[in-house]
Scaffold this motif. Structure first.
Motif, PDB file in Angstrom:
ATOM      1  N   LYS A   1       9.910  14.246  -0.052  1.00  0.00           N
ATOM      2  CA  LYS A   1      10.355  14.861   1.312  1.00  0.00           C
ATOM      3  C   LYS A   1      10.995  13.937   1.971  1.00  0.00           C
ATOM      4  O   LYS A   1      12.068  13.947   2.713  1.00  0.00           O
ATOM      5  CB  LYS A   1       9.316  15.459   1.780  1.00  0.00           C
ATOM      6  N   ALA A   2      10.410  12.484   2.032  1.00  0.00           N
ATOM      7  CA  ALA A   2      10.772  11.534   2.851  1.00  0.00           C
ATOM      8  C   ALA A   2      12.263  10.731   2.497  1.00  0.00           C
ATOM      9  O   ALA A   2      12.831  10.288   3.407  1.00  0.00           O
ATOM     10  CB  ALA A   2       9.742  10.324   2.853  1.00  0.00           C
TER      11      ALA A   2
ATOM     12  N   ALA B   1      -0.277  13.885  -3.782  1.00  0.00           N
ATOM     13  CA  ALA B   1       0.162  13.911  -2.380  1.00  0.00           C
ATOM     14  C   ALA B   1       0.931  12.895  -2.157  1.00  0.00           C
ATOM     15  O   ALA B   1       2.049  13.382  -1.310  1.00  0.00           O
ATOM     16  CB  ALA B   1      -1.081  13.750  -1.645  1.00  0.00           C
TER      17      ALA B   1
ATOM     18  N   SER C   1       0.731  -1.206   0.130  1.00  0.00           N
ATOM     19  CA  SER C   1      -0.053   0.183   0.107  1.00  0.00           C
ATOM     20  C   SER C   1       0.949   1.210   0.168  1.00  0.00           C
ATOM     21  O   SER C   1       2.167   1.061   0.435  1.00  0.00           O
ATOM     22  CB  SER C   1      -0.835  -0.088   1.271  1.00  0.00           C
ATOM     23  N   LEU C   2       0.188   2.432  -0.510  1.00  0.00           N
ATOM     24  CA  LEU C   2       1.092   3.631  -0.523  1.00  0.00           C
ATOM     25  C   LEU C   2       1.491   4.166   0.856  1.00  0.00           C
ATOM     26  O   LEU C   2       2.570   4.472   0.727  1.00  0.00           O
ATOM     27  CB  LEU C   2       0.067   4.825  -0.963  1.00  0.00           C
ATOM     28  N   LEU C   3       0.599   3.841   1.793  1.00  0.00           N
ATOM     29  CA  LEU C   3       1.029   4.354   3.144  1.00  0.00           C
ATOM     30  C   LEU C   3       2.030   3.431   4.005  1.00  0.00           C
ATOM     31  O   LEU C   3       3.022   3.913   4.351  1.00  0.00           O
ATOM     32  CB  LEU C   3       0.096   4.435   4.027  1.00  0.00           C
ATOM     33  N   GLU C   4       1.872   2.403   3.453  1.00  0.00           N
ATOM     34  CA  GLU C   4       3.165   1.480   4.150  1.00  0.00           C
ATOM     35  C   GLU C   4       4.484   1.762   3.149  1.00  0.00           C
ATOM     36  O   GLU C   4       5.531   1.775   3.862  1.00  0.00           O
ATOM     37  CB  GLU C   4       2.914   0.002   3.621  1.00  0.00           C
TER      38      GLU C   4
ATOM     39  N   MET D   1       5.156   4.727   2.277  1.00  0.00           N
ATOM     40  CA  MET D   1       5.724   5.796   2.774  1.00  0.00           C
ATOM     41  C   MET D   1       6.478   5.646   4.177  1.00  0.00           C
ATOM     42  O   MET D   1       7.665   6.382   4.318  1.00  0.00           O
ATOM     43  CB  MET D   1       4.418   6.932   3.264  1.00  0.00           C
ATOM     44  N   ASP D   2       6.212   4.751   4.969  1.00  0.00           N
ATOM     45  CA  ASP D   2       6.593   4.472   6.011  1.00  0.00           C
ATOM     46  C   ASP D   2       8.078   4.011   5.736  1.00  0.00           C
ATOM     47  O   ASP D   2       9.059   4.174   6.318  1.00  0.00           O
ATOM     48  CB  ASP D   2       5.875   3.505   7.008  1.00  0.00           C
TER      49      ASP D   2
ATOM     50  N   ALA E   1       4.880  13.571  -0.780  1.00  0.00           N
ATOM     51  CA  ALA E   1       5.423  13.199   0.510  1.00  0.00           C
ATOM     52  C   ALA E   1       6.643  12.194   0.449  1.00  0.00           C
ATOM     53  O   ALA E   1       7.703  12.287   1.286  1.00  0.00           O
ATOM     54  CB  ALA E   1       4.264  12.411   1.407  1.00  0.00           C
TER      55      ALA E   1
ATOM     56  N   HIS F   1      -4.526  10.073  -5.242  1.00  0.00           N
ATOM     57  CA  HIS F   1      -3.747  10.251  -4.360  1.00  0.00           C
ATOM     58  C   HIS F   1      -2.085  10.427  -4.699  1.00  0.00           C
ATOM     59  O   HIS F   1      -1.272  10.641  -3.737  1.00  0.00           O
ATOM     60  CB  HIS F   1      -3.614   9.003  -3.270  1.00  0.00           C
TER      61      HIS F   1
ATOM     62  N   ALA G   1      10.571   6.115   4.270  1.00  0.00           N
ATOM     63  CA  ALA G   1      11.155   7.134   5.043  1.00  0.00           C
ATOM     64  C   ALA G   1      12.154   6.624   6.352  1.00  0.00           C
ATOM     65  O   ALA G   1      13.164   7.109   6.726  1.00  0.00           O
ATOM     66  CB  ALA G   1       9.980   7.879   5.943  1.00  0.00           C
ATOM     67  N   ARG G   2      11.970   5.118   6.666  1.00  0.00           N
ATOM     68  CA  ARG G   2      12.883   4.517   7.354  1.00  0.00           C
ATOM     69  C   ARG G   2      14.024   3.871   6.833  1.00  0.00           C
ATOM     70  O   ARG G   2      15.160   4.044   7.312  1.00  0.00           O
ATOM     71  CB  ARG G   2      11.979   3.287   8.044  1.00  0.00           C
TER      72      ARG G   2
END
Lengths: 371, 161
Positions: free
Chosen positions: A86-87, A79, A50-53, A55-56, A83, A76, A59-60
């Motif tokens: 930046k991450a 956006a 998923s997109l949010l995973e 992102m997570d 993000a 989406h 960033a890590r």
């Protein structure tokens, strides 16, 4: 050539402890992007469904490349990419379906406020090795896939250090261009347009979207060709190509599909912002594809005012077109049906005196009568 | 007073600057002396969560905003031991089952922006005794979950019984 050494690497289990350290992160449903998605475990990749995973993890981790499957991110994408930018410092590669290519290109070439949102894009389906090659020559960069045969060409491991990814990229783009572009007009060719239309129609069936097809040809083209010669004929075709492209919206796909026949696929671009919402917007009263009609009218007018330089002073204002507009789902549910209906409307326009574009199935079907 | 970034409570406020929940959350954060980060959307918020794995984090935003992308943000927050508080728009047509599912993930629902204060009070008191690490390992305490009656009250529904 020591092909064996590289195959051993490809089949080797990656060291999972080092993933994220200069490796590759793939975000989204990779089965929609890669024909060999099932082999992902053999490569030094992390997958975030998923997109949010994504992102997570982006960033890590410390990734060299982050691949984002565009399909399924509708609404989406901007956006998420902002993000992501930046991450991570990773190179962001968009994995686009054929119908998403115009948007992907726009994101890579123009970006949005604050700069480019992605570094490059790849048209899918493709092979995992193609993305791996983006990380570094040492991470799968030895393999290059030729779009003409779709087969991975494995170079000897010793040659890895000499592969220039930028050169490979340029070659790939050149081959893609040759395979999909009409040389004379620089529009898309018939093969590309049909495949694009097929894919976008499938997508629209699933998302209740709209697709409108415009077919047109140049009135009396044979006459210009026979009387003034092929140079004049070619100039007219090029003019038509430039003007129709200029009249359309960036995501509409325009192609030359034969002699003096052209086609435009108008479709709902899911990534457009709300102020431009409804790419194939309908009039609420009549269900007409208002934007497609407006583009067609704009082109008709521009072409009518065009000048054929090779004909001198007589070459201004002499060109006209005849066309047919057919829409999914109203006029047909397959590409073949839409082409047939649009073609019939085009023939009817010719029979009624040329220089007109007819909308399929309308009693007063000349678009000049539609406001 | 100097802040220790690792332990000082940090609130991530999701939404546009003019949004009433954002305004209220930022105002309260000042009142409670919290570190504030405002994010435009859940994607930026997700990267903020990842950037500060050791901090005592809370997230505040509108339900409509935080529930985008199939409610994934709530699961991500829960996995990171981060508590979320969302403002539920009473006018919004949100299925009750979805709200219940979110509440089961330990998300605190607020009916009014002012309710954020009680969320902060609860979290800040509990946070002294309970670390994000503990929440990650053992899940959120029951004390943070709204009851069925509280949800009905928020949704303006009558009790089934």
């Amino acid at each position: 050539m020591d092909k064996g050494a590289n195959s051993v690497w490809l089949n080797r289990e990656p060291d999972r402890s080092s993933l994220g350290m200069g490796g590759i992160l793939l975000i989204g449903d990779i089965h929609r992007a890669f024909v060999d998605a099932d082999s992902v475990d053999h490569y030094p990749c992390e997958v975030a469904p998923s997109l949010l995973e994504g992102m997570d993890r982006a960033a890590r981790g410390d990734f060299a490349v982050v691949g984002v499957v565009m399909d399924g991110t509708a609404g989406h994408l901007y956006a998420a990419l902002r993000a992501l930018r930046k991450a991570t410092c990773a190179r962001i590669v968009l994995l686009a379906q054929m119908h998403e290519e115009p948007i992907a290109r726009r994101l890579v070439e123009e970006g949005s406020e604050g700069g480019r949102l992605a570094d490059e894009y790849m048209v899918c389906p493709t092979f995992l090795t193609q993305v791996l090659g983006r990380a570094s020559p040492a991470v799968g960069g030895a393999s290059a896939t030729s779009p003409s045969d779709g087969q991975a060409q494995t170079a000897p491991t010793g040659a890895v250090a000499h592969v220039d990814p930028a050169q490979l990229e340029r070659r790939l783009r050149h081959l893609e261009r040759l395979a999909t572009t009409d040389e004379l007009t620089e529009l898309k060719n018939r093969r590309y347009l049909l495949e694009f239309a097929r894919q976008v129609l499938e997508r629209s069936k699933a998302s209740h979207g709209r697709v409108t097809l415009l077919l047109f040809d140049i009135d009396n083209f044979k006459h210009y060709n026979d009387v003034y010669g092929h140079l004049v004929g070619d100039e007219i075709l090029r003019q038509a190509g430039i003007l129709v492209r200029r009249s359309c919206r960036p995501h509409d796909v325009v192609g030359r599909i034969g002699g003096d026949e052209f086609a435009v696929v108008f479709w709902d671009d899911p990534y457009r912002t709300t102020d431009h919402a409804g790419a194939d917007r309908r009039s609420p009263e009549t269900d007409h594809p208002v934007e497609a009609i407006s583009v067609a009218k704009r082109f008709q007018k521009a072409f009518g005012n065009a000048e054929v330089h090779l004909l001198g002073p007589d070459g201004r204002g002499i060109l006209t077109i005849s066309g047919g507009l057919a829409s999914f789902p109203r006029d047909g549910s397959s590409i073949e049906e839409l082409f047939e209906r649009a073609d019939m409307a085009l023939l009817e326009a010719k029979r009624d005196g040329k220089n007109r574009i007819y909308l399929v199935g309308e009693p007063q079907n000349d678009i000049a009568n539609i406001r | 007073m100097t802040r220790n970034a690792r332990v000082h409570p940090h609130i991530i406020v999701v939404g546009e600057r003019q949004n009433r929940i954002v305004t209220e959350a930022v105002r309260l954060a000042g009142e409670y002396d919290l570190v504030v980060t405002r994010c435009d959307d859940i994607y930026s918020a997700a990267t903020e969560l990842a950037r500060h794995p050791d901090r005592f984090l809370m997230v505040v935003g509108a339900f409509r905003q935080l529930s985008r992308n199939k409610y994934d943000f709530f699961s991500l927050a829960q996995r990171n031991g981060v508590h979320c508080c969302c403002l539920l728009d009473r006018e919004a047509d949100i299925e009750r089952d979805k709200i219940l599912a979110v509440v089961r993930l330990g998300v605190r629902l607020a009916g009014e922006p002012a309710d954020i204060r009680s969320f902060l009070d609860e979290r800040l008191v509990a946070g002294r005794h309970r670390s994000a690490e503990a929440d990650r390992e053992h899940g959120f305490g029951e004390e943070f979950r709204a009851s069925e009656d509280e949800i009905r009250a928020l949704l303006g529904q009558e009790s089934d019984g």
